[in-house]
Design a protein around this motif. Structure first.
Motif, short mmCIF file in Angstrom:
data_model
loop_
_atom_site.label_atom_id
_atom_site.label_comp_id
_atom_site.label_asym_id
_atom_site.label_seq_id
_atom_site.Cartn_x
_atom_site.Cartn_y
_atom_site.Cartn_z
N ALA A 1 -12.91 7.59 0.18
CA ALA A 1 -13.97 8.20 0.98
C ALA A 1 -13.44 8.83 2.25
CB ALA A 1 -15.04 7.16 1.30
N ALA A 2 -12.32 8.27 2.76
CA ALA A 2 -11.74 8.79 4.00
C ALA A 2 -10.77 9.92 3.76
CB ALA A 2 -11.04 7.64 4.74
N GLY A 3 -10.63 10.34 2.52
CA GLY A 3 -9.78 11.49 2.23
C GLY A 3 -8.43 11.15 1.66
N ALA A 4 -8.17 9.87 1.43
CA ALA A 4 -6.89 9.48 0.82
C ALA A 4 -7.13 9.24 -0.67
CB ALA A 4 -6.33 8.23 1.48
N ALA A 5 -7.10 10.34 -1.42
CA ALA A 5 -7.49 10.26 -2.83
C ALA A 5 -6.36 9.80 -3.73
CB ALA A 5 -7.98 11.64 -3.29
N ASN A 6 -5.17 9.74 -3.22
CA ASN A 6 -4.00 9.36 -4.04
C ASN A 6 -3.33 8.16 -3.40
OD1 ASN A 6 -3.82 11.84 -5.94
ND2 ASN A 6 -4.01 12.72 -3.88
N LEU B 1 -5.23 4.83 8.40
CA LEU B 1 -5.81 4.42 7.11
C LEU B 1 -5.23 3.08 6.66
CD1 LEU B 1 -5.70 7.87 5.29
CD2 LEU B 1 -7.77 6.62 5.96
N ALA B 2 -3.90 2.94 6.84
CA ALA B 2 -3.26 1.68 6.43
C ALA B 2 -3.77 0.53 7.29
CB ALA B 2 -1.74 1.81 6.54
N ASP B 3 -3.89 0.75 8.59
CA ASP B 3 -4.38 -0.31 9.47
C ASP B 3 -5.78 -0.73 9.06
OD1 ASP B 3 -2.83 0.95 12.56
OD2 ASP B 3 -2.05 -0.23 10.88
N ASP B 4 -6.61 0.23 8.71
CA ASP B 4 -7.98 -0.10 8.30
C ASP B 4 -7.98 -0.97 7.04
OD1 ASP B 4 -9.63 3.06 9.24
OD2 ASP B 4 -9.00 1.30 10.41
N VAL B 5 -7.08 -0.64 6.11
CA VAL B 5 -7.00 -1.44 4.88
C VAL B 5 -6.65 -2.89 5.20
CG1 VAL B 5 -5.64 -1.82 2.78
CG2 VAL B 5 -6.50 0.47 3.31
N VAL C 1 -4.35 -4.74 -8.59
CA VAL C 1 -3.94 -3.37 -8.25
C VAL C 1 -5.06 -2.37 -8.46
CG1 VAL C 1 -2.34 -1.51 -8.92
CG2 VAL C 1 -1.56 -3.89 -8.91
N CYS C 2 -5.20 -1.44 -7.50
CA CYS C 2 -6.01 -0.23 -7.70
C CYS C 2 -5.08 0.97 -7.57
CB CYS C 2 -7.10 -0.10 -6.63
SG CYS C 2 -8.69 -0.78 -7.08
N VAL C 3 -5.12 1.88 -8.53
CA VAL C 3 -4.41 3.15 -8.37
C VAL C 3 -5.43 4.27 -8.45
CG1 VAL C 3 -2.19 2.37 -9.28
CG2 VAL C 3 -3.88 3.35 -10.85
N ARG C 4 -5.17 5.27 -7.60
CA ARG C 4 -6.04 6.45 -7.59
C ARG C 4 -5.18 7.70 -7.59
NH1 ARG C 4 -11.98 6.09 -5.90
NH2 ARG C 4 -12.15 3.90 -5.44
N LEU D 1 0.85 -1.19 0.00
CA LEU D 1 0.00 0.00 0.00
C LEU D 1 0.88 1.23 0.00
CD1 LEU D 1 -2.72 1.52 0.41
CD2 LEU D 1 -2.42 1.16 2.85
N GLU D 2 0.64 2.13 -0.91
CA GLU D 2 1.35 3.40 -0.89
C GLU D 2 0.33 4.53 -0.86
OE1 GLU D 2 4.73 3.78 -3.44
OE2 GLU D 2 4.47 5.95 -3.62
N LEU D 3 0.43 5.32 0.19
CA LEU D 3 -0.48 6.45 0.36
C LEU D 3 0.28 7.71 0.00
CD1 LEU D 3 -1.92 5.27 3.78
CD2 LEU D 3 -3.10 5.22 1.58
N ALA D 4 -0.20 8.43 -0.99
CA ALA D 4 0.55 9.56 -1.51
C ALA D 4 -0.01 10.90 -1.08
CB ALA D 4 0.59 9.48 -3.04
#
Lengths: 205, 239
Positions: free
Chosen positions: B108-113, B21-25, B122-125, B7-10
């Protein structure tokens, strides 16, 4: 849209034998050929493994995911006949493009066709090459198949923007890249990764 | 089954927010695994398969997934079949679906990238931390350290089904035999659950899958056959 070549076949009773031909791009792999018009058949037996029908695969009437179902061949070039189901004996006409005229198989006594496997000439037009193979045993037509080859570029331009899409073929290349993000077949791994900012944990399922 | 998840949160969010957010995923993916894994003896899927649960006793999530899989069976002319292996196994859809849900929740939680990869699905946003589109490589189906395509993408799902890791594990439900003609099928589009199922179905179809994939609306593909032919949609977002 792919074109099938047409051939007329007379049976003992003189009734045209009609079988539907579909050379479309959907998974139905039915090897049937609509026969109408005056295509002639080559005489003589030919042993071949060519001229096979579409690759075997999913059959069935539903076209998954497609916006149109079925693609009846369109008449277009002179000499072709529209493909319609149902028994019809029509004379004249022939396949698109140039066809070599060869004599009909000579009926044996009783009017049966000559036994054997016969391959038609490859008929090439601007859309590609079609070749029909028939098998006759016991004086009856027992199998008809057709092969079609063309480049995908031809197909996609036949009917303009409404032509069915096909995949483009290209060279398989192996690229070395610094890409760390990879989509691939599911693999098994128990590796553990942590990273900046957020501690990423690998899910051990 | 150990599946590697990356998981990469940008988004430039506070670290503790990113951690949460990562823990929730991962919690979600664990939950999915508990419910749907065919490798866990007491998963809900296995209990249903053994008849220990009636369908009416099952969770809304499981029945929802099975309902979607029934629709996919129809849409793929029977080639996406959760019973293809002789027992209930919806993982060809569940893997992609679970990642899609996780990605939707992140957005939805505000991590749009972000980039989320579970076992190759894979999902990329949005964009990467550098501001550029995400670059995702498709594994070369013979050379393990190489890619055969690189995709330049955003807001996209990428699913790959292939025979080069687990062998001929996808069964052609009509012949009840492993499908071998296609070595790697990648499908891209708006939904990862559907992309995953389409890739699985196309693999099961063998060479006929090439024609079928070309008809999909809104989804692009890249395929490598077992005899090393390489084909793709015009709109596969290759670099």
């Amino acid at each position: 849209m792919r074109r099938a070549s047409y051939a007329v076949l007379g049976t003992i009773a003189g009734t045209a034998l009609l079988i539907g031909a579909r050379m479309g791009t959907h998974p139905a792999g039915q090897n049937t050929v609509i026969v109408s018009g005056g295509e002639t058949l080559p005489a003589g037996e030919v042993a071949t493994d060519g001229g096979g029908g579409p690759a075997g695969g999913p059959s069935g009437s539903t076209q998954p995911g497609a916006s149109t179902s079925g693609r009846p061949p369109s008449p277009g070039a002179s000499g072709s006949k529209p493909a319609t189901p149902g028994p019809t004996m029509t004379g004249g006409g022939g396949p698109t493009g140039t066809a070599t005229s060869t004599p009909q198989p000579t009926p044996t006594s009783g009017g049966a066709l000559k036994n054997g496997t016969f391959i038609g000439p490859g008929v090439t037009d601007k859309f590609g090459t079609v070749q029909v193979t028939i098998t006759v045993s016991g004086g009856q037509l027992t199998n008809v198949s057709a092969s079609y080859s063309s480049s995908s570029d031809n197909i996609s331009h036949i009917n303009g923007k409404n032509a069915p899409t096909v995949l483009r073929q290209e060279a398989l290349t192996a690229q070395s890249s610094n890409i760390t993000k990879v989509s691939g077949a599911t693999y098994y791994s128990n590796s553990y990764k942590s990273s900046l900012g957020s501690a990423l944990t690998t899910a051990h399922a | 089954m150990g599946t590697e998840i990356v998981l990469e949160l940008a988004d430039p969010l506070p670290v503790d927010e990113l951690q949460r957010l990562a823990d929730d995923v991962f919690a979600w993916l664990h939950e999915v695994d508990r419910r749907f894994s065919t490798y866990k003896a007491d998963s809900e899927v296995n209990r249903l398969d053994r008849g220990e649960l009636a369908l009416s006793d099952c969770s809304a999530e499981l029945t929802g997934v099975l309902d979607t899989c029934a629709g996919l069976w129809r849409a793929t002319d029977g080639y996406f079949d959760v019973y293809a292996t002789g027992r209930l196994d919806p993982s060809g859809f569940v893997k992609g679906w679970s990642v899609q849900v996780a990605s939707d929740r992140l957005a939805a939680a505000g991590a749009a990238n972000h980039y989320l990869n579970a076992g190759g699905d894979v999902c990329v946003r949005g964009h990467s931390a550098t501001g550029e589109a995400w670059r995702v490589g498709i594994r070369h189906p013979w050379q393990t350290d190489k890619t055969c395509w690189v995709l330049d993408c955003t807001d996209l799902a990428i699913a790959t089904s292939g025979t080069y890791e687990r062998g001929y594990h996808v069964i052609d439900p009509r012949r009840a035999e492993p499908a071998t003609a296609l070595r790697s099928v990648t499908v891209t589009g708006p939904d990862l659950g559907l992309a995953d199922a389409y890739a699985t179905a196309a693999l099961a179809m063998g060479l006929a899958g090439l024609d079928w994939l070309a008809t999909l609306d809104g989804y692009a593909c890249g395929v490598v056959t077992q005899d090393a032919r390489c084909l793709r949609s015009d709109d596969l977002p290759v670099v």
